[in-house]
Design a protein around this motif. Structure first.
Motif, PDB file in Angstrom:
ATOM      1  N   CYS A   1      35.013  40.242  30.484  1.00 10.74           N
ATOM      2  CA  CYS A   1      35.765  41.106  29.575  1.00 10.74           C
ATOM      3  C   CYS A   1      35.708  42.553  30.046  1.00 10.74           C
ATOM      4  O   CYS A   1      34.802  42.956  30.774  1.00 10.74           O
ATOM      5  CB  CYS A   1      35.185  41.037  28.159  1.00 10.74           C
ATOM      6  SG  CYS A   1      35.312  39.432  27.355  1.00 10.74           S
ATOM      7  N   ARG A   2      36.694  43.318  29.593  1.00 10.11           N
ATOM      8  CA  ARG A   2      36.722  44.763  29.828  1.00 10.11           C
ATOM      9  C   ARG A   2      37.656  45.400  28.813  1.00 10.11           C
ATOM     10  O   ARG A   2      38.671  44.800  28.439  1.00 10.11           O
ATOM     11  CB  ARG A   2      37.204  45.079  31.244  1.00 10.11           C
ATOM     12  CG  ARG A   2      36.998  46.527  31.674  1.00 10.11           C
ATOM     13  CD  ARG A   2      37.602  46.786  33.043  1.00 10.11           C
ATOM     14  NE  ARG A   2      37.093  48.002  33.662  1.00 10.11           N
ATOM     15  CZ  ARG A   2      37.582  48.524  34.782  1.00 10.11           C
ATOM     16  NH1 ARG A   2      38.592  47.922  35.410  1.00 10.11           N
ATOM     17  NH2 ARG A   2      37.064  49.637  35.287  1.00 10.11           N
TER      18      ARG A   2
ATOM     19  N   GLN B   1      30.780  43.865  24.891  1.00 10.11           N
ATOM     20  CA  GLN B   1      31.840  44.851  24.712  1.00 10.11           C
ATOM     21  C   GLN B   1      31.597  45.673  23.451  1.00 10.11           C
ATOM     22  O   GLN B   1      31.829  46.887  23.426  1.00 10.11           O
ATOM     23  CB  GLN B   1      33.206  44.153  24.636  1.00 10.11           C
ATOM     24  CG  GLN B   1      33.687  43.581  25.958  1.00 10.11           C
ATOM     25  CD  GLN B   1      34.002  44.648  26.982  1.00 10.11           C
ATOM     26  OE1 GLN B   1      34.836  45.523  26.749  1.00 10.11           O
ATOM     27  NE2 GLN B   1      33.317  44.608  28.121  1.00 10.11           N
TER      28      GLN B   1
ATOM     29  N   ALA C   1      26.220  43.644  30.809  1.00 11.00           N
ATOM     30  CA  ALA C   1      27.300  44.626  30.793  1.00 11.00           C
ATOM     31  C   ALA C   1      27.056  45.640  31.885  1.00 11.00           C
ATOM     32  O   ALA C   1      25.910  45.936  32.245  1.00 11.00           O
ATOM     33  CB  ALA C   1      27.373  45.325  29.439  1.00 11.00           C
TER      34      ALA C   1
ATOM     35  N   SER D   1      31.947  43.223  31.115  1.00  9.18           N
ATOM     36  CA  SER D   1      30.848  42.378  30.655  1.00  9.18           C
ATOM     37  C   SER D   1      31.060  40.972  31.196  1.00  9.18           C
ATOM     38  O   SER D   1      32.191  40.534  31.423  1.00  9.18           O
ATOM     39  CB  SER D   1      30.739  42.358  29.129  1.00  9.18           C
ATOM     40  OG  SER D   1      31.936  41.904  28.516  1.00  9.18           O
TER      41      SER D   1
END
Length: 362
Positions: A25-26, A257, A323, A330
């Protein structure tokens, strides 16, 4: 060099009932979600499949403690004795406690993680085995310690705080204390496939020696002693902050996140991210018998576990989440076929390496 999907596919084919998931994820968005295999025989693994993540729970739990401190205008430099007068290392700061410097990796008397009052008595009657700046990983005792500290800070157990302040408002698939309604989504844990002997090292010799401090660190808290027990509803609902997390890879990655402040509505101020990011101790670990480095509640070195300057935590059997504050990414990996060892193995390390190649910082 293999891409991340190619590296993930390298585990195929799976045996019946075993599977895994990976999520990147970002900026509060899922960039990549990969699943493979089965959650149990005949049931495919899905992006929302949940599985116990053991010590990967610790960083989420630490984030709750740090949030509770921040909301009271405190910081982790405060001595634990100011919050919990009967704590056996009262001059130890919360930062030192969260970074495994309190010397309470094992208790002088056993207690069940299901009995909070028995754990409190065991903690308060234990003489610390070392003092800061020495450190040694607290694999099981840290959970009850953080639970009682949260009761002192907020009046709530840590799992209830996580549920009310973080998981439910943000809709995360990461539980510290599983509701019974989510049980059908939980993958069945499978024991390791033992192939050959355990690694020969000072740590593993001590791990199997009942007279050693390492053995005591992994066995002084009772309550869940087998994978079969971990598959029970009682264990999944126990909400132990050290080993009771149940999550999907997507849920773990999105939890990080939230800690980075990338999710709308995240309760975590920037100071919590900073406290979780900055190393508090580094050097020879008196429990793991190797060099480790910890922040206020997370692992941060060696770098091959946690990306490019990241912080996170491994879980028994192979799960890993972290992260990278500098890049905003992450990473989370979960599986149900347990692996031997207490630190990340080659399977997940190959995925971390592929992640670094596939997702540059820029």
């Amino acid at each position: 060099m293999p891409t991340l999907p190619t590296a993930f596919a390298a585990a195929l084919p799976y045996r019946p009932g075993e599977g895994e998931s990976l999520c990147i994820c970002r900026s509060g968005r899922v960039l990549l979600s990969l699943v493979g295999g089965e959650a149990r025989p005949g049931e495919p693994w899905r992006p929302g499949t949940l599985v116990p993540v053991f010590s990967a729970t610790k960083a989420l739990s630490a984030a709750c403690v740090l949030l509770a401190l921040a909301e009271r205008g405190l910081d982790p430099a405060i001595e634990v004795g100011e919050l919990w007068p009967a704590f056996p290392a009262p001059r130890c700061s919360v930062a030192q406690l969260l970074s495994h410097q309190a010397g309470l990796a094992a208790w002088d008397s056993p207690a069940s993680l299901y009995d909070t009052e028995a754990c409190r008595a065991a903690i308060e009657s234990t003489r610390p085995a070392w003092a800061p700046p020495q450190h040694g990983y607290h694999p099981h005792t840290l959970g009850p310690i953080l639970d009682i500290l949260m009761l002192r800070l907020t009046g709530s157990r840590l799992g209830a705080f996580w549920e009310a302040r973080v998981r439910r408002p943000l809709g995360l698939e990461a539980y510290i204390g599983l509701p019974e309604s989510a049980l059908p989504r939980v993958a069945q844990l499978l024991p390791p496939r033992v192939q050959g002997a355990m690694p020969r090292s000072p740590f593993y010799r001590a791990y199997f020696d009942p007279s050693s401090a390492v053995y005591r660190a992994f066995h002084s808290v009772s309550g869940i002693s087998s994978i079969r027990e971990m598959n029970t509803l009682r264990a999944l609902r126990c909400a132990c902050p050290a080993r009771g997390g149940v999550a999907s890879a997507r849920g773990l990655a999105m939890a990080y996140q939230a800690i980075l402040g990338a999710l709308p509505g995240s309760p975590f101020p920037a100071c919590v991210t900073r406290w979780l990011s900055e190393p508090c101790c580094s050097g020879r670990d008196l429990t793991l018998l190797r060099d480790t480095s910890f922040t206020c509640g997370a692992m941060c070195r060696p770098a091959e576990f946690f990306g490019r300057g990241g912080f996170g935590h491994a879980g028994a059997g192979g799960s890993l989440a972290f992260a990278e504050p500098g890049s905003g990414y992450s990473f989370a990996y979960v599986m149900n076929r347990m692996q031997l060892g207490v630190l990340p193995g080659e399977r997940v390390l190959s995925l971390v390496r592929a992640f670094e190649r596939s997702y540059p910082c820029s």
